[in-house]
Scaffold this active site. Structure first.
Site, PDB file in Angstrom:
ATOM      1  N   LYS A  39       0.842  -1.201   0.000  1.00  0.00           N
ATOM      2  CA  LYS A  39       0.000   0.000   0.000  1.00  0.00           C
ATOM      3  C   LYS A  39       0.882   1.258   0.000  1.00  0.00           C
ATOM      4  CE  LYS A  39      -2.976  -3.128  -0.028  1.00  0.00           C
ATOM      5  NZ  LYS A  39      -4.148  -3.541   0.653  1.00  0.00           N
TER       6      LYS A  39
HETATM    7  C1  LIG Z   1      -4.828  -4.852   0.926  1.00  0.00           C
HETATM    8  C2  LIG Z   1      -6.280  -4.737   1.044  1.00  0.00           C
HETATM    9  C3  LIG Z   1      -6.975  -5.200   2.175  1.00  0.00           C
HETATM   10  C4  LIG Z   1      -6.290  -5.961   3.286  1.00  0.00           C
HETATM   11  O1  LIG Z   1      -5.341  -5.197   3.936  1.00  0.00           O
HETATM   12  P1  LIG Z   1      -4.401  -5.888   5.042  1.00  0.00           P
HETATM   13  O2  LIG Z   1      -3.831  -4.731   5.801  1.00  0.00           O
HETATM   14  O3  LIG Z   1      -3.374  -6.674   4.315  1.00  0.00           O
HETATM   15  O4  LIG Z   1      -5.285  -6.737   5.900  1.00  0.00           O
HETATM   16  C5  LIG Z   1      -8.337  -4.995   2.243  1.00  0.00           C
HETATM   17  N1  LIG Z   1      -8.996  -4.363   1.247  1.00  0.00           N
HETATM   18  C6  LIG Z   1      -8.374  -3.919   0.150  1.00  0.00           C
HETATM   19  C7  LIG Z   1      -9.157  -3.200  -0.898  1.00  0.00           C
HETATM   20  C8  LIG Z   1      -7.000  -4.097   0.002  1.00  0.00           C
HETATM   21  O5  LIG Z   1      -6.390  -3.673  -1.116  1.00  0.00           O
END
Ligand SMILES: *Cc1c(COP(=O)(O)O)cnc(C)c1O
Length: 386
Positions: A191
């Protein structure tokens, strides 16, 4: 390009590189040496700074966005018999969180331009059992939350925002998360900012915030940090079944530094995205992701959609990129097509299936040079020429 007579093999181009440096390493080290490594003062500081940055009253740090989504749905009292409208076009954690509380995810289609839910796509699958809408800011393209909030208000259902990819994106000049009932964020390295693993819930609602703080810490009425700070012993009690979804102070120390870098990270991603858009204008049959009319994205994922008559298929194109030393990825997944949702049932989702079948995510990271970007585009141009 081959290894050639010079013997110089260009380094493989990764799809993403987190922007981390000495400052993060120092902050993590200070947290370790302080002796307080579990949830403590740095988590509290990160929560305040993050909530302020997105324009929310409260931030509740947790161990992941998946945990943030789970707790958000508990805070809304969702459970068995309830339906929550979600996009199938999302990382599978979005739909899974609905199942954690025993509710039913109902998959809605998305609009092709943004990959996000719209009031119309939600309305098409809404039923009398719909108790919430869970919208995603997919790949850092902001959903049109003003339209979605207005529609949800008409329908009398809350809008939850999966802002896992959304930090630094804006709607109408305001941060994603501003004015959200409740939003969930991710700090996974894929992210825009990272704490290794980590997540956050933001909300303006003080009672939800209090319950969320409790739920992430086993349902305890006082936090471990409060007990530690108290001169007299505090007997805790456990008000409901909670979880261990805490973030550590080591992670929060890194998060505080990352938050300070956010503007630079987003500016650099937007700069690279703009250059991609310019270069790809000359490549027929490719439609790159771009800002929607209602806001600006952070280009967390730089995805391109292949025209249906593109000379090569998406997977063959990924192979061509890989053979040229370039890591790209399939586009966003379609959750309803995964084995975990076999037999779950879904309306026709033609746009979702098309985007997940015909899109790919190109490399984009802060240290990416012009020559690397040119190499990616050269492979695409060659493929487009047939
Ligand atoms: C990456 C992601 C998640 C999960 O995030 P984590 O922190 O890895 O649990 C949930 N929703 C979306 C849209 C994502 O891209």
């Amino acid at each position: 390009m081959s290894a050639g007579a010079t013997g110089a093999v260009p380094a493989r181009i990764p799809v993403m590189v987190p922007w981390l440096g000495e400052e993060e390493a120092r902050a993590a080290s200070e947290a370790v040496l302080s002796g307080w490594v579990a949830q403590g003062p740095r988590v509290a500081a990160f929560e305040r700074a993050f909530a302020e940055r997105v324009g929310a009253e409260h931030g509740i740090a947790v161990s992941s966005c998946t945990a943030a989504l789970h707790l958000s749905l508990i805070a809304l009292d969702l459970g068995p018999g309830d339906e929550v409208v979600v996009p199938s076009l999302s990382f599978i954690a979005t739909a899974n969180a609905v199942r954690y509380v025993g509710a039913d995810p109902v998959f809605a289609d998305v609009e092709e331009a943004t990959g996000n839910l719209t009031p119309a796509t939600v309305d098409a699958v809404r039923t009398p059992r719909t108790r919430a809408v869970l919208a995603v800011h997919q790949g850092g393209v902001p959903a049109d939350v003003h339209a979605l909030r207005a529609a949800c208000a008409d329908w009398g259902v809350p809008l939850v925002e999966d802002a896992a990819c959304g930090i630094g994106a804006t709607v109408g000049g305001k941060s994603v998360g501003h004015g959200a009932l409740i939003a969930a964020w991710s700090f996974h390295p894929r992210k825009v900012i990272t704490t290794g693993e980590g997540g956050m819930v933001t909300t303006d609602d003080a009672r939800w915030a209090e319950r969320l703080r409790r739920l992430r810490e086993h349902g305890m009425n006082v936090s471990a940090a409060q007990r530690h700070a108290s001169a007299t012993p505090i007997a805790e009690s456990y008000l409901e079944v909670g979880y261990n979804y805490r973030m550590t102070d080591v992670q929060a120390a890194v998060g505080l530094v990352q938050l300070g870098r956010l503007d630079a990270i987003v500016a650099r991603r937007r700069e690279l995205a703009a250059r991609y858009a310019e270069l790809l204008r000359e490549v027929p049959g490719l439609r790159p992701v771009r800002d929607p009319g209602h806001g600006e994205g952070n280009f967390q994922s730089y995805w391109v959609l292949l025209a249906e008559d593109f000379p090569v298929g998406r997977d063959a194109l990924l192979e061509a990129l890989s053979a040229a030393g370039i890591s790209a990825r399939r586009g966003i997944m379609a959750s309803h097509l995964e084995p975990a949702y076999a037999g779950h049932g879904a309306a026709a989702l033609p746009v979702t299936e098309r985007i997940s079948r015909d899109s790919l995510i190109l490399p984009l990271f802060h240290t990416m040079g012009r020559e690397q970007q040119d190499r990616v585009v050269a492979v695409l141009r060659e493929a487009a020429a047939g």
